[in-house]
Each structure stands twice: as structure tokens, then as C-alpha cells.
Design a protein around this motif. Structure first.
Motif, PDB file in Angstrom:
ATOM      1  N   GLU A 405      38.215 115.715   9.079  1.00 19.80           N
ATOM      2  CA  GLU A 405      37.711 114.488   8.520  1.00 19.80           C
ATOM      3  C   GLU A 405      38.341 113.297   8.623  1.00 19.80           C
ATOM      4  O   GLU A 405      37.886 112.341   8.774  1.00 19.80           O
ATOM      5  CB  GLU A 405      37.569 115.178   7.156  1.00 19.80           C
ATOM      6  CG  GLU A 405      36.251 116.028   6.975  1.00 19.80           C
ATOM      7  CD  GLU A 405      36.472 116.096   5.216  1.00 19.80           C
ATOM      8  OE1 GLU A 405      37.259 115.783   4.527  1.00 19.80           O
ATOM      9  OE2 GLU A 405      35.552 117.298   4.910  1.00 19.80           O
ATOM     10  N   LYS A 406      39.825 113.589   8.892  1.00 24.50           N
ATOM     11  CA  LYS A 406      40.525 112.556   9.245  1.00 24.50           C
ATOM     12  C   LYS A 406      40.835 111.896  10.608  1.00 24.50           C
ATOM     13  O   LYS A 406      41.177 110.605  11.032  1.00 24.50           O
ATOM     14  CB  LYS A 406      41.890 112.691   8.884  1.00 24.50           C
ATOM     15  CG  LYS A 406      42.190 112.877   7.241  1.00 24.50           C
ATOM     16  CD  LYS A 406      43.793 113.018   6.830  1.00 24.50           C
ATOM     17  CE  LYS A 406      43.663 113.501   5.424  1.00 24.50           C
ATOM     18  NZ  LYS A 406      43.584 112.208   4.601  1.00 24.50           N
ATOM     19  N   THR A 465      39.822 108.245  11.449  1.00 25.24           N
ATOM     20  CA  THR A 465      38.190 108.123  11.403  1.00 25.24           C
ATOM     21  C   THR A 465      38.095 106.615  10.458  1.00 25.24           C
ATOM     22  O   THR A 465      38.827 106.358   9.680  1.00 25.24           O
ATOM     23  CB  THR A 465      37.771 109.055  10.468  1.00 25.24           C
ATOM     24  OG1 THR A 465      37.954 110.521  11.179  1.00 25.24           O
ATOM     25  CG2 THR A 465      36.236 108.930   9.950  1.00 25.24           C
TER      26      THR A 465
END
Length: 471
Positions: A405-406, A465
Motif C-alpha cells: 500500500e505504501k 504511493t
């Protein structure tokens, strides 16, 4: 002259802009590395190392419920095993989480058809004894559609049949019954919750797993019935209304600290850049955690060790992580992502083995366009193992999710999970279910993948992200 001057200036500006905006150079894997990977693949296929590591963990430690004494022994086991296998660097990173304990559970049909039911408390269930009429629902949607207060003083029973699938896709709907069912039942007034296990077997082995209660709700005793017992209860309900007594002695008990256990094979020329492989060290407490996820630990520890035995390591470091407490909420994966967020771009790519011990049949990554050629090279090296290249399919392993997600790049080596959910979270998850040849194929695949990713000239797209726009 002036026109020529402006044309020249424009050309220079264009060149400068092109330099700033140039696409990353294509990632490729050197021929020498591909040759070494082929040798590594054959050596891994002949090795029992992954199988023996899995045997060691499941025999010497056994079940490893997060926060338990056995979990602490598993951490010591993993640290010692990394060192025994010759890893260059081994360390622990603490992970703290709420501690849930199981002590006992039972259930009985009362009245004219009195008989015992085989159940397992869901992780996160409170203790308590409830005795009430049972109301059956075919699936979670039917429970959600029940009128408010219609279950006041009753026990909800969701009898959803999970579907078998090679890729495990049937688990999503089944696990949602476990995660959402109890809170939904409380909202309808229920005082207890039963579900048909999220599993595909027909044995009298209930499947446990974590559940969550929505904030503000008073939790209720919640348990999974074995598949045959769920079928039996359904037949009994077809005869007449039934009352059931459900007794659970379990609950949260403060916090515990376990550890992510990490071992490294140091890279030759780019030691601060890492390729990550791993699995989770904890398990549920019913079996010995062989397919979930002792096999993943054995596979990835062995893959890293075999890379470490090569005459020359790859350019980058191969990092193997035995994650803490995946089962109760990805606590180890979340802790790792937070601790190493500043080193995101040093994480070349990551893959996790957490889907049992079946043979790997497909491979894909999240690689951007400039790394597609390298992905194809890895796929070609995996093809002799019977592994198909399936670009754009699959996703990251569960513990990788928080870091993905990062912005971390991921790879997926998909295992055949046709019978995985026969064993998952049950007393039947034991070492005798492990096929040594299938484990060797997995070790070969992970060793080839990790070595080639670590040897690649160029990256696989790990980058922070972009922040979500403010609303």
C-alpha cells in the motif's frame, strides 16, 4: 540568425526536459545470472531442506498461537534456524498486539434430539454460555436482510457452503461470514453466533479464524461448526425448531509482544537493497500449523539458504522474514511496513509464501513497463518447474499488503490451493499433509525468483504511493 538561435534554445530545452522526464531504463537480468539460476533450480529440486525445516518447526514447536508460550519458542527456533542455515545476519524486531486465549468450547443440541456438536470458538470471541433457539440463514446476505430485533434472545446460524477452487477464490465469501457474521447477528438481537466452517472438507474438524466486532457492540459467544455438524444441525432444523447450548471459555487478556524474525544473505555490490521473501511464523492452535504457514517458513528459509550456498551471492541482499501474528490481523506485516517505510525504495520486490504446500503453477508481478522484460526473464527461468507466466493476475501475500500500500513492488508465485481449505485452521493441519516433492518445487521457484530479482540490472518499480487528494 535569431530564428536559428531560438530553434537551438528550444532544442536544448527539449533535451533538458527529456532528461528530467526520461522513462527509467529497462530492467534486465544478465545472462550469467540466468545460468546460475538454472543450476540453483536443479539443486533445489534435489534438496529436502524446505521439507526438513517445516518438519523441525511443526515437531519441535507445534501449534504457535500468537502471544502464547509456544509463539515465544517459535521465535527462538527461527532465530536459531537462520543461524544454523548460515545466514549472514539475523535479528528480531518486536511486534506488540492484543492477546487472545482459547481455553475450551462445546455445543449441544438440547431436547428431543439431544446430541453434541463439534465446534471451535472463533478467534476474538468472548467467553460465555448461551442457550437459545437457533435460526438458520443460508448465507450472510440472508442474515443481513433479517428484520431488526428478529433474533432477540436467539442464536444465529449461517450455513454458507464455501466453494472449492484452485486459486482459493471461494475463501473470500466464506471468510466474510466469519468476519462480519457475529456483528451482523448482534445488530439483529442475537445472543450467540454459529457458522458452517469456512472450509471445503467433509471431516468433523471445525475451522477457526479471527472475527471482529464492530465498535460499540457487546460481543457474543461465536463459533464455527465442522461441516458435518453444520449439515446435521440443518437437518435437525428441518424436523422442528431446535435449542442449542453454546459454551466458550476464551477471550482477550492484555497484550503480548512477539517478533518478526529476519535473516539475510548479504548482497555482493548493493547490500542495502533487498529482495524480500518469507511467510508467517504464528499459527492457530488446533493443528500444528504445517500448511498454514509452517510450509511457507520452510520454503523461504530454504530458498534463502540455498542462495547463500552459491559461490558468489547476487548483487542485492536476499532478506527472509518470519512474520509475527499474521492470523489475528497482519500485525507483523504492519509493524514491518511502519518500521521500514523510510527504506521503501531499497526494497527491490517482495513475495510471500502463505497458501500451503501445493505446487506453484503461476507467476506474475506488479512490475511497471520498464521491468516487464525482467519479469519475463524470471518467468522463463521458472517455466521448467511447470509454472505459467500470467501477467496482470494475482496479488501480494497478506503480510506484504501494508507495505505494498505504501508502494513496494510485489511478486506472486501462486500455489495450487485445491485442497488447502480442507486443512486450513483445523486440527488436521499437520506435517503428514506435506508433500516433499511439492515443497522442493516451491523452494526451487522461490530461490530462482529471489536470486534473479536480486541480480537484476534495474528496479521493479518500488516507489512511494502518491498521497490521496484531500477531500
Amino acid at each position: 540568425m535569431r530564428a536559428s538561435m531560438w530553434a537551438t534554445a528550444g532544442l536544448c530545452a527539449g533535451l533538458m526536459m527529456g532528461t528530467v522526464q526520461a522513462a527509467p531504463r529497462e530492467t534486465r537480468i544478465p545472462d550469467a545470472a540466468l545460468q546460475t539460476a538454472a543450476q540453483l533450480r536443479e539443486k533445489a529440486l534435489e534438496s529436502e531442506l524446505g521439507y526438513r525445516i517445516t518438519e523441525s518447526l511443526t515437531t519441535e514447536v507445534g501449534p504457535r498461537l500468537a502471544g502464547s508460550e509456544a509463539d515465544a519458542r517459535a521465535v527462538k527456533w527461527a532465530e536459531a534456524k537462520f543461524r544454523e542455515l548460515g545466514y549472514d545476519k539475523v535479528w528480531l524486531e518486536p511486534v506488540t498486539f492484543p492477546k487472545w486465549e482459547r481455553r475450551s468450547e462445546s455445543a449441544q443440541v438440547l431436547g428431543a434430539n439431544a446430541q453434541p456438536l463439534t465446534v471451535s470458538a472463533l478467534g476474538g470471541s468472548p467467553g460465555g454460555t448461551v442457550e437459545a433457539e437457533v435460526v438458520r440463514f443460508a448465507d450472510l446476505a440472508a442474515l443481513e436482510a433479517a428484520p431488526a430485533s428478529s433474533l432477540a434472545g436467539k442464536i444465529a446460524f449461517v450455513d454458507y457452503e464455501m466453494k472449492r477452487a484452485r486459486d482459493g477464490s471461494g475463501y473470500g465469501p466464506g471468510s466474510r461470514v466469519r468476519s462480519r457474521g457475529p456483528s451482523t447477528a448482534i445488530g439483529k438481537g442475537a445472543i450467540g453466533f454459529l457458522m458452517r466452517s469456512a472450509g471445503t472438507d467433509s471431516h468433523r474438524n471445525p475451522h477457526t479464524g479471527i472475527t471482529r466486532f464492530d465498535e460499540g457492540l457487546m460481543p457474543i459467544p461465536s463459533a464455527a461448526l465442522s461441516v458435518p455438524d453444520a449439515q446435521q444441525l440443518t437437518r435437525l432444523l428441518a424436523l422442528r425448531p431446535q435449542r442449542v447450548r453454546l459454551s466458550i471459555d476464551a477471550g482477550w487478556n492484555g497484550t503480548a509482544t512477539s517478533h518478526n524474525v529476519i535473516g539475510e544473505i548479504t548482497g555482493r555490490s548493493k547490500p542495502k537493497e533487498v529482495v524480500v521473501i518469507g511467510g508467517h511464523l504464528d499459527s492457530w492452535d488446533l493443528g500444528t500449523g504445517a500448511v498454514d504457514d509452517g510450509a511457507g517458513i520452510g520454503i523461504t528459509m530454504a530458498a534463502g539458504a540455498l542462495i547463500g550456498q552459491l559461490p558468489k551471492p547476487p548483487a542485492r541482499t536476499v532478506r527472509v522474514i518470519a512474520y509475527a501474528n499474521e492470523e489475528q490481523g497482519l500485525h507483523g506485516g504492519k509493524a514491518y511496513a511502519e518500521k521500514h517505510a523510510g527504506d521503501l525504495t531499497r526494497h527491490q520486490i517482495a513475495a510471500e509464501s502463505d497458501f500451503g504446500a501445493g505446487r506453484i503453477y503461476a507467476f506474475a508481478t506488479s512490475a511497471p513497463e520498464h521491468a516487464k522484460a525482467a519479469e519475463a526473464q524470471i518467468a522463463q527461468a521458472l517455466a521448467p518447474l511447470g509454472i505459467e507466466h500470467t501477467p496482470g493476475k494475482g496479488g501480494p501475500g497478506p503480510d506484504l499488503g501494508p507495505f505494498v500500500e505504501k508502494g513496494m513492488a510485489w511478486a506472486n508465485l501462486r500455489q495450487d490451493g485445491t485442497d488447502y481449505f480442507d486443512l486450513h485452521h483445523t486440527p488436521d493441519d499437520t506435517f503428514d499433509k506435506i508433500d516433499p516433492q511439492a515443497v522442493a518445487q516451491n523452494v526451487a521457484a522461490y530461490a530462482v525468483f529471489a536470486y534473479l530479482a536480486a541480480a537484476a540490472e534495474g528496479d521493479f518499480g518500488s516507489a512511494p504511493t502518491a498521497a490521496a487528494p484531500a477531500k
